[in-house]
Scaffold this motif. Structure first.
Motif, mmCIF file in Angstrom:
data_model
loop_
_atom_site.group_PDB
_atom_site.id
_atom_site.type_symbol
_atom_site.label_atom_id
_atom_site.label_comp_id
_atom_site.label_asym_id
_atom_site.label_seq_id
_atom_site.Cartn_x
_atom_site.Cartn_y
_atom_site.Cartn_z
ATOM 1 N N THR A 1 64.178 -59.426 32.918
ATOM 2 C CA THR A 1 64.810 -60.449 32.082
ATOM 3 C C THR A 1 65.239 -61.702 32.841
ATOM 4 N N THR A 2 65.254 -61.637 34.161
ATOM 5 C CA THR A 2 65.720 -62.778 34.958
ATOM 6 C C THR A 2 64.542 -63.632 35.389
ATOM 7 N N PRO A 3 64.538 -64.908 35.006
ATOM 8 C CA PRO A 3 63.449 -65.792 35.413
ATOM 9 C C PRO A 3 63.396 -65.941 36.937
ATOM 10 N N ASN A 4 62.206 -66.020 37.453
ATOM 11 C CA ASN A 4 61.943 -66.261 38.877
ATOM 12 C C ASN A 4 62.488 -65.193 39.817
ATOM 13 N N ILE A 5 62.745 -64.014 39.305
ATOM 14 C CA ILE A 5 63.216 -62.947 40.195
ATOM 15 C C ILE A 5 62.050 -62.381 41.009
ATOM 16 N N TRP A 6 60.840 -62.458 40.448
ATOM 17 C CA TRP A 6 59.654 -61.991 41.156
ATOM 18 C C TRP A 6 59.005 -63.161 41.874
ATOM 19 N N LYS A 7 58.640 -62.931 43.105
ATOM 20 C CA LYS A 7 57.925 -63.922 43.900
ATOM 21 C C LYS A 7 56.711 -63.243 44.499
ATOM 22 N N VAL A 8 55.726 -64.020 44.908
ATOM 23 C CA VAL A 8 54.564 -63.470 45.594
ATOM 24 C C VAL A 8 54.635 -63.929 47.042
ATOM 25 N N VAL A 9 54.698 -62.960 47.943
ATOM 26 C CA VAL A 9 54.746 -63.237 49.374
ATOM 27 C C VAL A 9 53.535 -62.579 50.016
ATOM 28 N N ASP A 10 52.682 -63.411 50.608
ATOM 29 C CA ASP A 10 51.451 -62.919 51.239
ATOM 30 C C ASP A 10 50.629 -62.061 50.281
ATOM 31 N N GLY A 11 50.605 -62.474 49.036
ATOM 32 C CA GLY A 11 49.800 -61.788 48.028
ATOM 33 C C GLY A 11 50.439 -60.553 47.427
ATOM 34 N N ILE A 12 51.662 -60.242 47.811
ATOM 35 C CA ILE A 12 52.340 -59.043 47.309
ATOM 36 C C ILE A 12 53.537 -59.463 46.464
ATOM 37 N N PRO A 13 53.625 -58.976 45.206
ATOM 38 C CA PRO A 13 54.804 -59.302 44.395
ATOM 39 C C PRO A 13 56.043 -58.620 44.969
ATOM 40 N N ILE B 1 70.522 -50.695 33.013
ATOM 41 C CA ILE B 1 70.778 -52.121 32.772
ATOM 42 C C ILE B 1 70.375 -52.946 33.987
ATOM 43 N N THR B 2 70.814 -52.524 35.184
ATOM 44 C CA THR B 2 70.486 -53.349 36.355
ATOM 45 C C THR B 2 68.991 -53.394 36.623
ATOM 46 N N LEU B 3 68.291 -52.303 36.398
ATOM 47 C CA LEU B 3 66.833 -52.342 36.573
ATOM 48 C C LEU B 3 66.171 -53.239 35.545
ATOM 49 N N SER B 4 66.750 -53.323 34.360
ATOM 50 C CA SER B 4 66.156 -54.199 33.347
ATOM 51 C C SER B 4 66.280 -55.673 33.727
ATOM 52 N N TYR B 5 67.200 -56.007 34.641
ATOM 53 C CA TYR B 5 67.283 -57.396 35.127
ATOM 54 C C TYR B 5 65.982 -57.833 35.787
ATOM 55 N N LEU B 6 65.223 -56.887 36.309
ATOM 56 C CA LEU B 6 63.932 -57.217 36.918
ATOM 57 C C LEU B 6 62.960 -57.811 35.905
ATOM 58 N N LEU C 1 71.528 -63.080 36.741
ATOM 59 C CA LEU C 1 71.128 -61.800 36.152
ATOM 60 C C LEU C 1 71.835 -61.584 34.817
ATOM 61 N N ILE C 2 73.141 -61.835 34.821
ATOM 62 C CA ILE C 2 73.968 -61.602 33.631
ATOM 63 C C ILE C 2 73.608 -62.573 32.511
ATOM 64 N N GLU C 3 73.476 -63.850 32.836
ATOM 65 C CA GLU C 3 73.292 -64.854 31.788
ATOM 66 C C GLU C 3 71.889 -64.862 31.186
ATOM 67 N N ASN C 4 70.938 -64.167 31.797
ATOM 68 C CA ASN C 4 69.579 -64.121 31.259
ATOM 69 C C ASN C 4 69.219 -62.784 30.622
ATOM 70 N N HIS C 5 70.159 -61.899 30.513
ATOM 71 C CA HIS C 5 69.891 -60.574 29.962
ATOM 72 C C HIS C 5 70.272 -60.518 28.494
ATOM 73 N N PHE C 6 69.467 -59.848 27.696
ATOM 74 C CA PHE C 6 69.698 -59.789 26.256
ATOM 75 C C PHE C 6 70.960 -59.016 25.879
ATOM 76 N N LEU C 7 71.472 -58.166 26.757
ATOM 77 C CA LEU C 7 72.705 -57.432 26.457
ATOM 78 C C LEU C 7 73.960 -58.105 26.990
ATOM 79 N N THR C 8 73.801 -59.022 27.955
ATOM 80 C CA THR C 8 74.983 -59.574 28.618
ATOM 81 C C THR C 8 75.049 -61.100 28.622
#
Length: 150
Positions: A113-125, A106-111, A49-56
């Protein structure tokens, strides 16, 4: 005003009770998570989360993974203590609210800025749901900053 519009300046016992449940609940969770930041497990968990964020992204160039996590833990513990002490010292609510708003934006913005944080499970992100709790914390921070329950 008549009809279904609630009266804004009226405070019910339920509202006050709900406010303090929210305050103590938020403080407990922040304190708990803040303490957990001092563990190597949590330090490594937040690293992507930290290493992929533009502020951190740059902080690991200066300090190690555990030091960054410890610093975040200290911030979360301070906010928790501000919340707790704001029960006795109302002037601290403003600082707790500002800290919560800043931290949880800031922590919500990690959603986003972080690669692969979102996944699709049974068609639902879906995402790592531990970050989603911060929507509620952000809202409570705004309530506290507004000072309606002084």
């Amino acid at each position: 005003m008549n009809g279904t519009t609630p009266m804004i300046n009226r405070r019910s016992p339920t509202e006050g009770f709900g406010y303090y449940i929210s305050l103590f609940g938020a403080a407990l969770i922040l304190l708990w998570i803040g303490i957990f930041k001092f563990t190597p497990t949590e330090a490594n968990a937040i690293k992507p989360l930290i290493e992929n964020h533009f502020l951190t992204f740059f902080v690991y160039s200066f300090v190690n993974v555990q030091a960054v996590s410890n610093a975040i833990g200290v911030i979360e513990i301070i906010i928790a203590l501000l919340l707790l002490f704001s029960v006795k010292f109302a002037s601290l609510r403003k600082y707790a609210g500002i800290g919560m708003i800043f931290t949880f934006l800031i922590t919500l913005s990690y959603l986003f800025t972080t690669p692969n944080i979102w996944k699709v499970v049974d068609g639902i992100p879906v995402t790592d749901f531990f970050i989603v709790k911060d929507v509620m914390f952000l809202g409570f921070g705004l309530i506290i900053l507004n000072g309606k329950n002084e």
